[in-house]
Scaffold this motif. Structure first.
Motif, short mmCIF file in Angstrom:
data_model
loop_
_atom_site.label_atom_id
_atom_site.label_comp_id
_atom_site.label_asym_id
_atom_site.label_seq_id
_atom_site.Cartn_x
_atom_site.Cartn_y
_atom_site.Cartn_z
N PHE A 151 -78.72 16.06 18.72
CA PHE A 151 -77.39 16.34 18.16
C PHE A 151 -77.42 16.26 16.63
O PHE A 151 -76.57 16.83 15.95
N ARG A 152 -78.43 15.58 16.09
CA ARG A 152 -78.60 15.51 14.63
C ARG A 152 -79.50 16.65 14.14
O ARG A 152 -79.25 17.23 13.09
N LEU A 153 -80.54 16.93 14.89
CA LEU A 153 -81.48 17.99 14.53
C LEU A 153 -81.78 18.81 15.78
O LEU A 153 -82.68 18.47 16.55
N PRO A 154 -81.05 19.90 16.01
CA PRO A 154 -81.29 20.72 17.21
C PRO A 154 -82.71 21.26 17.25
O PRO A 154 -83.28 21.63 16.22
N GLU A 155 -83.28 21.31 18.45
CA GLU A 155 -84.66 21.78 18.59
C GLU A 155 -84.80 23.23 18.15
O GLU A 155 -85.86 23.63 17.63
N SER A 156 -83.76 24.03 18.32
CA SER A 156 -83.84 25.43 17.91
C SER A 156 -84.02 25.55 16.40
O SER A 156 -84.74 26.43 15.91
N VAL A 157 -83.37 24.66 15.65
CA VAL A 157 -83.50 24.66 14.19
C VAL A 157 -84.92 24.27 13.80
O VAL A 157 -85.55 24.91 12.96
N LEU A 158 -85.44 23.22 14.45
CA LEU A 158 -86.79 22.78 14.16
C LEU A 158 -87.81 23.86 14.51
O LEU A 158 -88.74 24.12 13.74
N ASP A 159 -87.63 24.50 15.66
CA ASP A 159 -88.57 25.55 16.07
C ASP A 159 -88.62 26.70 15.07
O ASP A 159 -89.68 27.27 14.79
N GLU A 160 -87.45 27.05 14.52
CA GLU A 160 -87.41 28.16 13.57
C GLU A 160 -88.14 27.78 12.28
O GLU A 160 -88.91 28.59 11.74
N GLU A 161 -87.93 26.57 11.79
CA GLU A 161 -88.61 26.13 10.57
C GLU A 161 -90.13 26.10 10.79
O GLU A 161 -90.90 26.56 9.93
N ILE A 162 -90.56 25.57 11.92
CA ILE A 162 -91.99 25.49 12.22
C ILE A 162 -92.57 26.89 12.38
O ILE A 162 -93.70 27.17 11.97
N GLY A 163 -91.80 27.80 12.97
CA GLY A 163 -92.26 29.17 13.15
C GLY A 163 -92.61 29.84 11.83
O GLY A 163 -93.60 30.58 11.74
N HIS A 164 -91.83 29.57 10.78
CA HIS A 164 -92.12 30.15 9.47
C HIS A 164 -93.47 29.64 8.95
O HIS A 164 -94.24 30.39 8.34
N ILE A 165 -93.74 28.36 9.19
CA ILE A 165 -94.99 27.77 8.70
C ILE A 165 -96.19 28.37 9.43
O ILE A 165 -97.19 28.75 8.81
N LEU A 166 -96.10 28.49 10.74
CA LEU A 166 -97.20 29.06 11.50
C LEU A 166 -97.43 30.52 11.13
O LEU A 166 -98.56 31.00 11.10
#
Length: 221
Positions: A151-166
Protein backbone atom coordinates in the motif's frame (compact mmCIF):
# COMPACT_ATOMS: atom_id res chain seq x y z
CA UNK A 1 -0.44 24.56 -8.30
CA UNK A 2 2.10 23.16 -5.88
CA UNK A 3 4.99 23.57 -8.33
CA UNK A 4 4.30 27.32 -8.57
CA UNK A 5 4.93 27.70 -4.84
CA UNK A 6 8.65 27.13 -5.46
CA UNK A 7 10.36 30.54 -5.43
CA UNK A 8 13.40 29.29 -7.41
CA UNK A 9 16.02 30.33 -4.86
CA UNK A 10 19.39 31.56 -6.11
CA UNK A 11 20.98 29.21 -3.57
CA UNK A 12 18.58 26.24 -3.38
CA UNK A 13 19.13 24.63 0.01
CA UNK A 14 16.69 21.83 -0.88
CA UNK A 15 19.33 20.25 -3.12
CA UNK A 16 21.71 19.97 -0.17
CA UNK A 17 18.96 18.17 1.74
CA UNK A 18 18.65 15.51 -0.97
CA UNK A 19 20.99 12.52 -0.48
CA UNK A 20 21.52 12.21 -4.25
CA UNK A 21 21.41 15.98 -4.95
CA UNK A 22 18.51 16.04 -7.42
CA UNK A 23 18.30 19.46 -9.11
CA UNK A 24 14.93 20.13 -7.50
CA UNK A 25 14.29 23.71 -8.71
CA UNK A 26 15.08 22.67 -12.29
CA UNK A 27 12.66 19.73 -12.33
CA UNK A 28 10.01 21.97 -10.77
CA UNK A 29 10.59 24.60 -13.50
CA UNK A 30 9.68 21.95 -16.07
CA UNK A 31 6.54 21.15 -14.11
CA UNK A 32 5.46 24.79 -13.99
CA UNK A 33 5.36 24.86 -17.80
CA UNK A 34 3.64 21.43 -17.86
CA UNK A 35 6.71 19.63 -19.23
CA UNK A 36 6.34 16.45 -17.17
CA UNK A 37 8.63 14.41 -19.41
CA UNK A 38 11.37 17.02 -19.10
CA UNK A 39 10.97 17.02 -15.31
CA UNK A 40 11.39 13.24 -15.30
CA UNK A 41 14.61 13.48 -17.30
CA UNK A 42 16.01 15.96 -14.78
CA UNK A 43 15.21 13.71 -11.83
CA UNK A 44 16.68 10.65 -13.53
CA UNK A 45 19.99 12.43 -14.01
CA UNK A 46 20.51 11.80 -10.29
CA UNK A 47 17.95 9.15 -9.31
CA UNK A 48 16.68 6.11 -11.18
CA UNK A 49 13.81 5.61 -8.72
CA UNK A 50 11.55 8.69 -8.93
CA UNK A 51 8.30 6.78 -8.38
CA UNK A 52 9.85 4.80 -5.52
CA UNK A 53 11.61 7.68 -3.80
CA UNK A 54 8.58 9.92 -4.27
CA UNK A 55 6.74 7.43 -2.04
CA UNK A 56 9.23 6.18 0.51
CA UNK A 57 11.87 8.89 1.04
CA UNK A 58 11.45 10.89 4.29
CA UNK A 59 11.28 14.21 2.45
CA UNK A 60 9.98 15.92 5.57
CA UNK A 61 13.43 15.55 7.14
CA UNK A 62 15.47 15.96 3.96
CA UNK A 63 14.74 18.25 1.00
CA UNK A 64 11.49 19.68 2.36
CA UNK A 65 13.09 20.39 5.74
CA UNK A 66 15.62 22.61 3.92
CA UNK A 67 13.02 24.45 1.81
CA UNK A 68 13.45 28.20 2.33
CA UNK A 69 9.75 29.02 2.48
CA UNK A 70 9.30 26.47 5.28
CA UNK A 71 10.51 29.20 7.66
CA UNK A 72 7.17 30.99 7.23
CA UNK A 73 4.71 28.65 5.49
CA UNK A 74 4.43 24.97 4.63
CA UNK A 75 7.33 23.78 2.49
CA UNK A 76 6.89 22.95 -1.17
CA UNK A 77 5.61 19.36 -1.48
CA UNK A 78 8.74 18.15 -3.25
CA UNK A 79 8.08 14.48 -2.52
CA UNK A 80 4.54 14.64 -3.90
CA UNK A 81 5.81 16.42 -7.01
CA UNK A 82 8.50 13.78 -7.53
CA UNK A 83 5.93 11.01 -7.20
CA UNK A 84 3.64 12.75 -9.71
CA UNK A 85 6.48 13.13 -12.20
CA UNK A 86 7.64 9.53 -11.75
CA UNK A 87 4.14 8.17 -12.25
CA UNK A 88 3.10 10.36 -15.17
CA UNK A 89 6.24 11.28 -17.08
CA UNK A 90 7.14 9.28 -20.17
CA UNK A 91 10.72 8.23 -20.80
CA UNK A 92 12.22 7.98 -24.23
CA UNK A 93 12.50 4.32 -25.30
CA UNK A 94 15.25 2.76 -23.20
CA UNK A 95 18.06 1.24 -25.24
CA UNK A 96 21.34 -0.18 -23.95
CA UNK A 97 24.20 2.29 -24.46
CA UNK A 98 26.76 1.21 -27.04
CA UNK A 99 30.49 1.43 -26.53
CA UNK A 100 33.42 0.48 -28.70
CA UNK A 101 35.34 -2.49 -27.32
CA UNK A 102 38.27 -0.22 -26.43
CA UNK A 103 35.99 2.06 -24.40
CA UNK A 104 34.39 -0.66 -22.28
CA UNK A 105 35.40 -0.57 -18.64
CA UNK A 106 35.15 -4.29 -17.94
CA UNK A 107 32.79 -6.75 -16.29
CA UNK A 108 31.20 -6.10 -12.90
CA UNK A 109 29.19 -8.48 -10.72
CA UNK A 110 26.57 -7.04 -8.36
CA UNK A 111 25.65 -9.16 -5.34
CA UNK A 112 22.07 -8.32 -4.42
CA UNK A 113 19.22 -6.75 -6.39
CA UNK A 114 18.07 -4.30 -3.74
CA UNK A 115 18.07 -0.52 -4.19
CA UNK A 116 21.85 -0.24 -3.77
CA UNK A 117 22.67 -3.00 -6.25
CA UNK A 118 20.20 -1.75 -8.85
CA UNK A 119 21.38 1.86 -8.54
CA UNK A 120 25.02 0.83 -8.95
CA UNK A 121 24.13 -1.39 -11.91
CA UNK A 122 22.27 1.44 -13.67
CA UNK A 123 25.18 3.84 -13.18
CA UNK A 124 27.83 1.37 -14.31
CA UNK A 125 26.17 0.48 -17.61
CA UNK A 126 26.11 4.19 -18.47
CA UNK A 127 29.89 4.22 -18.21
CA UNK A 128 30.51 1.17 -20.35
CA UNK A 129 30.53 -1.76 -17.92
CA UNK A 130 29.02 -5.15 -18.59
CA UNK A 131 26.93 -5.66 -15.46
CA UNK A 132 25.39 -8.83 -14.06
CA UNK A 133 23.22 -8.74 -10.93
CA UNK A 134 23.09 -11.89 -8.80
CA UNK A 135 20.03 -12.32 -6.60
CA UNK A 136 19.71 -15.24 -4.18
CA UNK A 137 15.90 -15.06 -4.09
CA UNK A 138 13.41 -15.71 -6.88
CA UNK A 139 12.31 -12.08 -7.06
CA UNK A 140 14.16 -8.84 -7.80
CA UNK A 141 14.02 -5.74 -5.62
CA UNK A 142 15.40 -6.73 -2.23
CA UNK A 143 14.03 -4.62 0.62
CA UNK A 144 11.92 -2.65 -1.87
CA UNK A 145 10.06 -5.88 -2.59
CA UNK A 146 9.79 -7.58 0.80
CA UNK A 147 10.43 -4.75 3.27
CA UNK A 148 7.92 -2.10 2.16
CA UNK A 149 4.17 -2.89 2.21
CA UNK A 150 2.39 -2.74 -1.14
CA UNK A 151 0.00 0.00 0.00
CA UNK A 152 3.07 2.24 0.38
CA UNK A 153 4.94 0.99 -2.68
CA UNK A 154 2.76 -0.94 -5.17
CA UNK A 155 4.53 -3.82 -6.89
CA UNK A 156 3.47 -2.50 -10.30
CA UNK A 157 5.37 0.74 -9.64
CA UNK A 158 8.46 -1.17 -8.53
CA UNK A 159 8.29 -3.50 -11.54
CA UNK A 160 8.15 -0.55 -13.94
CA UNK A 161 11.18 1.15 -12.36
CA UNK A 162 13.17 -2.11 -12.42
CA UNK A 163 12.11 -2.73 -16.01
CA UNK A 164 13.79 0.51 -17.11
CA UNK A 165 17.04 -0.58 -15.45
CA UNK A 166 17.05 -4.02 -17.08
CA UNK A 167 16.28 -2.42 -20.44
CA UNK A 168 19.52 -0.45 -20.13
CA UNK A 169 21.39 -3.70 -20.61
CA UNK A 170 21.73 -4.95 -17.03
CA UNK A 171 21.71 -8.76 -16.85
CA UNK A 172 19.81 -10.31 -13.94
CA UNK A 173 20.31 -13.78 -12.48
CA UNK A 174 17.65 -14.85 -9.97
CA UNK A 175 17.94 -17.85 -7.67
CA UNK A 176 21.69 -17.30 -7.79
CA UNK A 177 23.32 -17.02 -4.36
CA UNK A 178 27.00 -16.10 -4.47
CA UNK A 179 29.30 -18.56 -2.72
CA UNK A 180 32.36 -16.32 -2.60
CA UNK A 181 33.83 -13.21 -4.17
CA UNK A 182 36.79 -15.29 -5.30
CA UNK A 183 34.45 -17.43 -7.35
CA UNK A 184 33.16 -14.38 -9.24
CA UNK A 185 36.64 -13.00 -9.85
CA UNK A 186 37.73 -16.42 -11.11
CA UNK A 187 34.85 -16.31 -13.60
CA UNK A 188 36.35 -13.22 -15.20
CA UNK A 189 34.74 -10.30 -13.41
CA UNK A 190 36.98 -7.29 -12.94
CA UNK A 191 35.13 -5.97 -9.89
CA UNK A 192 32.38 -7.01 -7.49
CA UNK A 193 29.88 -4.80 -5.66
CA UNK A 194 28.35 -6.32 -2.53
CA UNK A 195 24.87 -5.00 -1.83
CA UNK A 196 23.51 -7.93 0.12
CA UNK A 197 21.73 -5.84 2.73
CA UNK A 198 21.22 -6.95 6.31
CA UNK A 199 18.71 -9.81 6.15
CA UNK A 200 19.54 -11.16 9.61
CA UNK A 201 18.63 -9.13 12.66
CA UNK A 202 20.70 -8.89 15.83
CA UNK A 203 19.15 -10.66 18.79
CA UNK A 204 18.46 -8.74 21.97
CA UNK A 205 20.21 -10.89 24.54
CA UNK A 206 17.65 -10.55 27.32
CA UNK A 207 15.53 -13.12 29.15
CA UNK A 208 12.08 -13.39 27.65
CA UNK A 209 13.09 -12.30 24.16
CA UNK A 210 11.41 -15.39 22.68
CA UNK A 211 8.99 -16.75 25.27
CA UNK A 212 7.19 -14.50 27.77
CA UNK A 213 7.71 -16.97 30.62
CA UNK A 214 11.50 -16.90 30.19
CA UNK A 215 11.47 -13.49 31.83
CA UNK A 216 9.73 -14.71 34.96
CA UNK A 217 6.15 -13.94 34.01
CA UNK A 218 5.01 -17.50 34.59
CA UNK A 219 4.06 -20.14 32.06
CA UNK A 220 0.68 -19.75 30.37
CA UNK A 221 -2.23 -21.86 31.57
Amino acid sequence: GEAERCIQCSKPTCIAGCPVAIDIPRFIRHLVVRDIDGALEVIREASIFPSVCGRVCPQETQCEAQCVIAKKVESVGIGRLERFVGDNGKLKPTVPPRFAAADKLGKVAICGSGPAGLAVAADLVKYGCDVTVYEALHVVGGVLRYGIPSFRLPESVLDEEIGHILAMGVELKLNSPVASLGQLLAEGYDAVFVGSGAPKGKELELPGRREPWEGGYGKPG
